[in-house]
Motif scaffolding. Sequence first.
Motif, PDB file in Angstrom:
ATOM      1  N   GLY A 175     -13.655  -1.323  -3.349  1.00 38.66           N
ATOM      2  CA  GLY A 175     -12.822  -0.232  -2.856  1.00 38.66           C
ATOM      3  C   GLY A 175     -11.596  -0.723  -2.116  1.00 38.66           C
ATOM      4  O   GLY A 175     -11.063  -1.796  -2.404  1.00 38.66           O
ATOM      5  N   ALA A 176     -11.184   0.059  -1.140  1.00 40.80           N
ATOM      6  CA  ALA A 176      -9.948  -0.220  -0.405  1.00 40.80           C
ATOM      7  C   ALA A 176     -10.058  -1.516   0.391  1.00 40.80           C
ATOM      8  O   ALA A 176     -11.139  -1.957   0.763  1.00 40.80           O
ATOM      9  CB  ALA A 176      -9.644   0.941   0.533  1.00 40.80           C
ATOM     10  N   MET A 177      -8.912  -2.123   0.647  1.00 37.52           N
ATOM     11  CA  MET A 177      -8.849  -3.304   1.500  1.00 37.52           C
ATOM     12  C   MET A 177      -8.163  -2.978   2.827  1.00 37.52           C
ATOM     13  O   MET A 177      -8.690  -3.248   3.910  1.00 37.52           O
ATOM     14  CB  MET A 177      -8.104  -4.441   0.789  1.00 37.52           C
ATOM     15  N   GLY A 178      -6.971  -2.367   2.765  1.00 37.70           N
ATOM     16  CA  GLY A 178      -6.185  -2.158   3.980  1.00 37.70           C
ATOM     17  C   GLY A 178      -6.888  -1.318   5.027  1.00 37.70           C
ATOM     18  O   GLY A 178      -6.927  -1.681   6.213  1.00 37.70           O
ATOM     19  N   THR A 179      -7.458  -0.187   4.605  1.00 37.82           N
ATOM     20  CA  THR A 179      -8.117   0.684   5.579  1.00 37.82           C
ATOM     21  C   THR A 179      -9.369   0.039   6.161  1.00 37.82           C
ATOM     22  O   THR A 179      -9.702   0.256   7.330  1.00 37.82           O
ATOM     23  CB  THR A 179      -8.488   2.032   4.934  1.00 37.82           C
ATOM     24  N   VAL A 180     -10.069  -0.762   5.362  1.00 38.03           N
ATOM     25  CA  VAL A 180     -11.254  -1.458   5.883  1.00 38.03           C
ATOM     26  C   VAL A 180     -10.826  -2.546   6.871  1.00 38.03           C
ATOM     27  O   VAL A 180     -11.470  -2.740   7.907  1.00 38.03           O
ATOM     28  CB  VAL A 180     -12.099  -2.045   4.735  1.00 38.03           C
ATOM     29  N   PRO A 227     -10.458 -15.369   8.479  1.00 35.63           N
ATOM     30  CA  PRO A 227     -11.138 -15.416   7.179  1.00 35.63           C
ATOM     31  C   PRO A 227     -12.551 -14.855   7.240  1.00 35.63           C
ATOM     32  O   PRO A 227     -13.089 -14.399   6.221  1.00 35.63           O
ATOM     33  CB  PRO A 227     -11.144 -16.911   6.839  1.00 35.63           C
ATOM     34  N   ASP A 228     -13.153 -14.849   8.421  1.00 35.94           N
ATOM     35  CA  ASP A 228     -14.501 -14.293   8.565  1.00 35.94           C
ATOM     36  C   ASP A 228     -14.524 -12.790   8.291  1.00 35.94           C
ATOM     37  O   ASP A 228     -15.481 -12.269   7.716  1.00 35.94           O
ATOM     38  CB  ASP A 228     -15.044 -14.585   9.973  1.00 35.94           C
ATOM     39  N   VAL A 229     -13.451 -12.102   8.701  1.00 29.31           N
ATOM     40  CA  VAL A 229     -13.368 -10.665   8.451  1.00 29.31           C
ATOM     41  C   VAL A 229     -13.254 -10.397   6.949  1.00 29.31           C
ATOM     42  O   VAL A 229     -13.929  -9.522   6.411  1.00 29.31           O
ATOM     43  CB  VAL A 229     -12.171 -10.045   9.203  1.00 29.31           C
ATOM     44  N   LEU A 230     -12.390 -11.161   6.287  1.00 31.59           N
ATOM     45  CA  LEU A 230     -12.218 -11.000   4.843  1.00 31.59           C
ATOM     46  C   LEU A 230     -13.528 -11.280   4.108  1.00 31.59           C
ATOM     47  O   LEU A 230     -13.920 -10.526   3.200  1.00 31.59           O
ATOM     48  CB  LEU A 230     -11.113 -11.928   4.338  1.00 31.59           C
ATOM     49  N   GLU A 231     -14.216 -12.336   4.498  1.00 30.13           N
ATOM     50  CA  GLU A 231     -15.501 -12.666   3.877  1.00 30.13           C
ATOM     51  C   GLU A 231     -16.496 -11.526   4.064  1.00 30.13           C
ATOM     52  O   GLU A 231     -17.236 -11.166   3.136  1.00 30.13           O
ATOM     53  CB  GLU A 231     -16.059 -13.952   4.482  1.00 30.13           C
ATOM     54  N   GLY A 232     -16.491 -10.928   5.248  1.00 31.84           N
ATOM     55  CA  GLY A 232     -17.398  -9.824   5.523  1.00 31.84           C
ATOM     56  C   GLY A 232     -17.119  -8.606   4.652  1.00 31.84           C
ATOM     57  O   GLY A 232     -18.044  -7.928   4.195  1.00 31.84           O
ATOM     58  N   ILE A 233     -15.835  -8.347   4.391  1.00 31.24           N
ATOM     59  CA  ILE A 233     -15.471  -7.213   3.532  1.00 31.24           C
ATOM     60  C   ILE A 233     -15.930  -7.452   2.101  1.00 31.24           C
ATOM     61  O   ILE A 233     -16.527  -6.574   1.469  1.00 31.24           O
ATOM     62  CB  ILE A 233     -13.953  -6.961   3.600  1.00 31.24           C
ATOM     63  N   HIS A 234     -15.649  -8.641   1.596  1.00 32.57           N
ATOM     64  CA  HIS A 234     -16.103  -8.964   0.233  1.00 32.57           C
ATOM     65  C   HIS A 234     -17.626  -8.837   0.128  1.00 32.57           C
ATOM     66  O   HIS A 234     -18.151  -8.261  -0.841  1.00 32.57           O
ATOM     67  CB  HIS A 234     -15.684 -10.383  -0.145  1.00 32.57           C
ATOM     68  N   ASN A 235     -18.337  -9.338   1.132  1.00 29.89           N
ATOM     69  CA  ASN A 235     -19.795  -9.275   1.091  1.00 29.89           C
ATOM     70  C   ASN A 235     -20.305  -7.832   1.162  1.00 29.89           C
ATOM     71  O   ASN A 235     -21.310  -7.483   0.522  1.00 29.89           O
ATOM     72  CB  ASN A 235     -20.391 -10.098   2.232  1.00 29.89           C
TER      73      ASN A 235
END
Length: 227
Positions: free
Chosen positions: A18-23, A43-51
């Motif tokens: 789904g969305a990236m910016g709003t998350v 990068p930890d935040v980005l990894e968390g979103i992907h997961n």
Amino acid sequence: MSAFRNLLASGARIVFDGAMGTVLQSRGLAPGQNPEEFCLARPDVLEGIHNSYLEGGADVLTTNTFGGTRFKLPAGIEVQDFNRRMAQAARQAADKSGRQVFVAGSIGPSGKFLYPLGELSFDELVDAFREQVRGLMLGGVDLIIAETQFDIAEARAIVIAVRKEGDLPVAVSMTYEDGVTLTGSSVSVCAATLWNMGVDLLGMNCSAGPVEMRDAAHELLSVCQGP
């Protein structure tokens, strides 16, 4: 044929994330802060979103590279390296999932207009997108997705850039208001143009809203020659 093209040809239902910016905003991105810069620092935040999207059942993860051209990245961030790193982040998450998950390299609008609406030449735009595509490919993406495109000329430039760099599948998602793009192309014209260029997947996003998009969606389905 690539594994993603094989999956498309099978007719299977494919779930994108789904969305990236709003998350990102919900996880610490401040108002007005550059999301690309934020993800380099966190990068930890980005990894968390992907997961999180993987846990939700996504078959495709999208890279955080929507604004990854030379025209939008903050000064000091090198285009190819940034796109490579963002692609690698998604690739690593996908590969750790234990199932087949694809990575889509996101390319958003350049924010520029081509001549005569603006000062940018078509070749300059292709060169800029090639720079971004090169980084995404180095990071291991399986396909390119051009998102929120409002100018068919720019969408064409992205497809050409991808073709000049390799043979990755290409998805293009246009945005419409009252059935036309910002620069005046209809759904049917965009579809015919892009199918003739050999795109693999065509869609639409970020228009007025679901109800307002309904007629455009019906028009798109009526002229689609592929997924």
